[in-house]
Design a protein around this motif. Structure first.
Motif, PDB file in Angstrom:
ATOM      1  N   GLU A  49      -7.769  -2.127  -4.597  1.00 23.67           N
ATOM      2  CA  GLU A  49      -8.134  -0.861  -3.954  1.00 23.67           C
ATOM      3  C   GLU A  49      -9.486  -0.362  -4.472  1.00 23.67           C
ATOM      4  O   GLU A  49     -10.310   0.136  -3.696  1.00 23.67           O
ATOM      5  N   LEU A  91       1.765  -6.464 -10.653  1.00 25.61           N
ATOM      6  CA  LEU A  91       1.455  -6.277  -9.236  1.00 25.61           C
ATOM      7  C   LEU A  91       0.774  -4.935  -8.998  1.00 25.61           C
ATOM      8  O   LEU A  91      -0.149  -4.826  -8.189  1.00 25.61           O
ATOM      9  N   ASP A  92       1.228  -3.887  -9.697  1.00 28.57           N
ATOM     10  CA  ASP A  92       0.609  -2.571  -9.557  1.00 28.57           C
ATOM     11  C   ASP A  92      -0.848  -2.604 -10.016  1.00 28.57           C
ATOM     12  O   ASP A  92      -1.735  -2.035  -9.364  1.00 28.57           O
ATOM     13  N   THR A 120      -2.809  -5.222 -10.115  1.00 25.61           N
ATOM     14  CA  THR A 120      -3.575  -6.017  -9.148  1.00 25.61           C
ATOM     15  C   THR A 120      -3.892  -5.201  -7.899  1.00 25.61           C
ATOM     16  O   THR A 120      -5.017  -5.231  -7.379  1.00 25.61           O
ATOM     17  N   ARG A 121      -2.890  -4.450  -7.423  1.00 24.04           N
ATOM     18  CA  ARG A 121      -3.096  -3.628  -6.229  1.00 24.04           C
ATOM     19  C   ARG A 121      -4.167  -2.570  -6.483  1.00 24.04           C
ATOM     20  O   ARG A 121      -5.052  -2.340  -5.643  1.00 24.04           O
TER      21      ARG A 121
END
Length: 336
Positions: free
Chosen positions: A83, A75-76, A78-79
């Motif tokens: 960004e 998830l990190d 992907t985030r």
């Protein structure tokens, strides 16, 4: 879970584990959002052992914890990727706004230069030495004005003059211009749907879009024998189909007039298709890479859609959609 003694395993698995002195195993799955991701194994070395229910519970918790950590890391990543894409989009938008503003002022200055060159040509005899030089300067000025207008079209700063227009009439009235990029080995075929009603477009910009697509199709065919087909028609599009448009803003579902340019040229690979509408991207030996970004800017300004289909060795088809509408409309001049 999978548990047991190595001696009870099939021969292939047994021969892989015995060199490491593994005697008993416990294998637990790692799942992410109820989907199998991998597994974690626990070994008993040198001596066989039984795995108690309590041990299985504890080790299952460890496997689930590992799965949660992997999911959190994913998830990190992907985030961070999202960004970065957002930052790139903002930089590109800022670049487009800046380039559009510069091109607008540059276009005004070049128009003045062009006007004075035309006046100088009218005052000189055609056989004078200065006449040829000024003629070349005027030709170069026209090319610069055309380039700045492409930048303005991409950035959304181009002057929009929409009016009720019949696409088929527009094509027929400009057919000689549309044939001008063709080489001797390429033919242009027209398949125009006579049922298309008048739609609200800027005729000069739409002709520029078609001309650009025909130029690209001609380059794709090269010196080979080939055919470029220009089609028009009506078709209803659902929201699901419109989500496949190559433009960032998707129009509402409904009936559209379409223009389609297809060729029998070399086609494009996946990377070229992905970058086709990026400003300054080109596969030509000589080119500025603004042609297709101009196409996307003009169609976006008309609140339309673009579909692309291409395959190496089989040619390319580009379809442009224009909403059916008449009467006064507000055109969005900001193209991100």
């Amino acid at each position: 879970p999978v548990l047991g003694h190595v001696r009870d395993l099939p021969a292939q698995e047994r021969t892989q584990l015995e060199p490491y002195a593994v005697r008993s195993i416990l294998i637990l799955p790692i799942t992410l959002h109820d989907r199998f991701w991998g597994f974690v194994g626990f070994d008993a070395i040198r001596a066989e052992r039984e795995w108690t229910d309590a041990e299985q519970v504890v080790l299952s918790v460890a496997a689930n914890t590992l799965g949660a950590a992997i999911d959190h890391r994913h998830l990190d990543e992907t985030r961070l990727a999202i960004e970065r894409q957002l930052q790139d989009a903002r930089r590109l938008e800022s670049l487009g706004v800046m380039a559009g503003g510069i091109a607008h002022h540059y276009n005004n200055l070049m128009t003045a230069v062009m006007g004075n060159l035309d006046l100088a040509l009218s005052d000189l005899p055609a056989n004078s030495a200065a006449y040829a030089s000024i003629k070349q300067a005027a030709k170069a000025s026209q090319a610069l004005i055309a380039l700045t207008r492409q930048v303005m079209a991409y950035s959304g700063n181009a002057h929009i003059a929409p009016r009720s227009t019949n696409i088929n009439d527009l094509i027929n009235q400009n057919i000689e211009l549309l044939k001008s990029p063709l080489n001797e080995t390429t033919t242009l075929e027209l398949h125009l749907d006579s049922s298309i009603p008048d739609i609200l477009i800027d005729p000069s910009q739409v002709i520029q879009v078609i001309l650009n697509l025909i130029e690209n199709a001609t380059d794709a065919i090269g010196e080979n024998l080939g055919t470029i087909t220009l089609r028009s028609g009506l078709e209803a599009y659902s929201s699901e189909r419109l989500n496949e448009s190559r433009l960032p803003d998707k129009p509402a579902a409904g009936q559209f007039a379409y223009l389609e340019v297809s060729d029998t040229g070399c086609g494009m690979n996946a990377e070229t298709q992905h970058r086709l509408f990026d400003p300054f991207f080109t596969t030509k030996a000589v080119g500025h890479g603004l042609g297709m970004s101009m196409v996307s800017g003009i169609v976006q300004t008309h609140k339309g859609a673009i579909f692309l289909n291409s395959e190496i060795g089989k040619g390319t088809t580009v379809r442009l959609l224009f909403p059916l509408r008449s009467g006064p409309q507000t055109f969005n001049r900001s193209v991100s």
